[in-house]
Write a protein that holds these residues in place. Structure first.
Motif, PDB file in Angstrom:
ATOM      1  N   THR A   1       1.406  13.390  -4.846  1.00  0.00           N
ATOM      2  CA  THR A   1       1.519  12.825  -3.577  1.00  0.00           C
ATOM      3  C   THR A   1       2.428  14.292  -2.212  1.00  0.00           C
ATOM      4  O   THR A   1       3.272  15.441  -3.704  1.00  0.00           O
ATOM      5  CB  THR A   1       3.288  12.007  -3.090  1.00  0.00           C
ATOM      6  OG1 THR A   1       3.729  11.743  -1.962  1.00  0.00           O
ATOM      7  CG2 THR A   1       4.665  13.045  -4.176  1.00  0.00           C
TER       8      THR A   1
ATOM      9  N   GLY B   1       0.123   1.121  -3.844  1.00  0.00           N
ATOM     10  CA  GLY B   1       0.139   1.868  -2.456  1.00  0.00           C
ATOM     11  C   GLY B   1       1.622   0.899  -1.775  1.00  0.00           C
ATOM     12  O   GLY B   1       1.111  -0.694  -1.692  1.00  0.00           O
TER      13      GLY B   1
ATOM     14  N   ASN C   1      -3.752   2.143  -2.494  1.00  0.00           N
ATOM     15  CA  ASN C   1      -3.274   3.366  -1.842  1.00  0.00           C
ATOM     16  C   ASN C   1      -4.357   2.732  -0.410  1.00  0.00           C
ATOM     17  O   ASN C   1      -5.585   1.968  -0.490  1.00  0.00           O
ATOM     18  CB  ASN C   1      -3.731   4.954  -1.253  1.00  0.00           C
ATOM     19  CG  ASN C   1      -2.742   5.565  -1.958  1.00  0.00           C
ATOM     20  OD1 ASN C   1      -1.559   5.744  -1.560  1.00  0.00           O
ATOM     21  ND2 ASN C   1      -2.954   5.805  -3.088  1.00  0.00           N
TER      22      ASN C   1
ATOM     23  N   SER D   1       5.594   9.758  -5.513  1.00  0.00           N
ATOM     24  CA  SER D   1       5.783   9.615  -4.366  1.00  0.00           C
ATOM     25  C   SER D   1       7.036  10.211  -3.350  1.00  0.00           C
ATOM     26  O   SER D   1       8.093  10.005  -4.242  1.00  0.00           O
ATOM     27  CB  SER D   1       5.817   8.149  -4.433  1.00  0.00           C
ATOM     28  OG  SER D   1       6.086   7.760  -2.507  1.00  0.00           O
TER      29      SER D   1
ATOM     30  N   HIS E   1       5.731   3.610  -5.597  1.00  0.00           N
ATOM     31  CA  HIS E   1       5.687   4.512  -3.995  1.00  0.00           C
ATOM     32  C   HIS E   1       6.394   4.285  -3.756  1.00  0.00           C
ATOM     33  O   HIS E   1       7.621   3.339  -3.519  1.00  0.00           O
ATOM     34  CB  HIS E   1       4.722   2.874  -3.809  1.00  0.00           C
ATOM     35  CG  HIS E   1       3.284   3.913  -2.526  1.00  0.00           C
ATOM     36  ND1 HIS E   1       2.471   5.169  -2.126  1.00  0.00           N
ATOM     37  CD2 HIS E   1       3.352   3.438  -1.202  1.00  0.00           C
ATOM     38  CE1 HIS E   1       1.947   4.893  -1.845  1.00  0.00           C
ATOM     39  NE2 HIS E   1       2.787   3.803  -0.690  1.00  0.00           N
TER      40      HIS E   1
END
Length: 343
Positions: free
Chosen positions: A185, A308, A50, A224, A259
């Motif tokens: 998420t 990410g 991330n 995500s 992502h």
């Protein structure tokens, strides 16, 4: 007399309820002010999960070889003197403090001077945290293996994942170490509801959880969730890329989607692959064509895996993969995993 007994009973209930809430103090880890971490011209060299940008413009990366800060010139491994944990998630709260989630060592709070480590001994549901989110009230949510923990600054409040359902845990006990699924998420939508992605898709209204399905089937391995500028919910999962307008789910892509971000121009960026292990690309969906039958999609790069994604304040796109972090300026890709910063 009965009022006296009733009052005593009420006091007992309140007392017992407060006893059940374990105040989370966390283990304080002091560091030498002169020991600012390992500084180098290159960033992480392994899996980078991330990436965020803080209010001062620094880029932060959660990687399996530490948490790195990039000030525009140098990279600093902030956690090199603190922990050898593999880091998975990262967030900045409204006060400018940083939160780091690790694979198995709990979560870390960093105020710029010292660290505080929160684990199951403090009330965290599980020591593996793959997502962190601050809500509109300042609570910090941690997606962990087995569910989610919400921290109000003093206590953790936990919610358990149980197959196709989620519920609040009232026991205060940590989960067993081995959990198959976690909450990957978390976002709060513009109506104050919370969307949680795990091996399923849930929305929490503050009282109960609602499980969402598409075509009667649950979403698998949701990685995500974002809300775009128009209020649509986008979902990236093992079933592809989906958009929810409040009534209908629309599929944009098959295969595994990891992502998702929306950039300043309204374009949607995704990392996706044939499955969760191979054939990955970083792609951009043109925002002006998202409501066409066939939106315009540009493939930016092919990688064994991409993680990410971040758009920084200059409009550059950052993304992580197996060997570090990269930046795309619209023309070239810079690899920060080596000193040469090969393009």
């Amino acid at each position: 007399m009965r009022y006296t007994h009733l009052y005593a009973l009420l006091l007992m209930v309140v007392f017992c309820a407060s006893c059940g809430e374990k105040q989370a103090k966390g283990k304080v880890i002091m560091i030498d002010p002169e020991a600012k971490g390992i500084i180098s011209s290159h960033g992480p060299k392994v899996i980078t999960r991330n990436i965020i940008q803080d209010r001062k413009g620094n880029i932060w990366m959660a990687a399996f070889d530490g948490v790195f800060k990039y000030d525009g010139k140098y990279f600093t491994n902030i956690t090199s003197k603190v922990s050898s944990a593999r880091f998975f998630s990262i967030a900045e709260d409204r006060k400018g403090n940083l939160w780091f989630g690790s694979v198995g060592s709990g979560v870390f709070y960093y105020d710029g001077k010292s660290f505080r480590n929160f684990t199951t001994r403090d009330g965290l549901l599980n020591n593996g945290s793959s997502s962190i989110y601050e809500d509109s009230k300042g609570n910090i949510w941690f997606g962990v293996l087995g569910g989610v923990s919400r921290y109000d600054g003093r206590h953790f409040r936990n919610y358990i994942l149980d197959g196709n359902a989620m519920y609040e845990d009232m026991t205060g006990d940590a989960l067993p170490k081995k959990q198959l699924f976690g909450v990957n998420t978390i976002i709060e939508d513009n109506k104050g509801g919370f969307w949680l992605g795990t091996n399923g898709l849930f929305r929490y209204d503050g009282k109960s959880f609602t499980a969402f399905t598409r075509n009667g089937k649950p979403f698998k391995n949701v990685r995500s969730i974002i809300e775009d500028k128009k209020g649509n919910i986008w979902i990236g999962c093992a079933d592809g890329l989906w958009r929810y307008n409040g009534g209908t789910f629309t599929n944009f892509k098959q295969g595994f989607v990891g992502h998702i971000i929306e950039d300043k121009k309204g374009n949607i960026w995704i990392s996706s692959g044939r499955n969760s292990y191979q054939g990955w690309t970083l792609s951009r969906y043109d925002g002006n064509s998202l409501y066409n039958k066939k939106p315009t999609v540009a493939t930016i790069v092919n990688k064994p895996m991409t993680f990410g994604i971040l758009e920084d304040d200059k409009g550059d796109i950052w993304f992580g993969d197996f060997d570090g972090v990269h930046r795309y300026d619209g023309k070239t890709i810079t690899d920060f995993g080596s000193k040469a910063h090969q393009k």
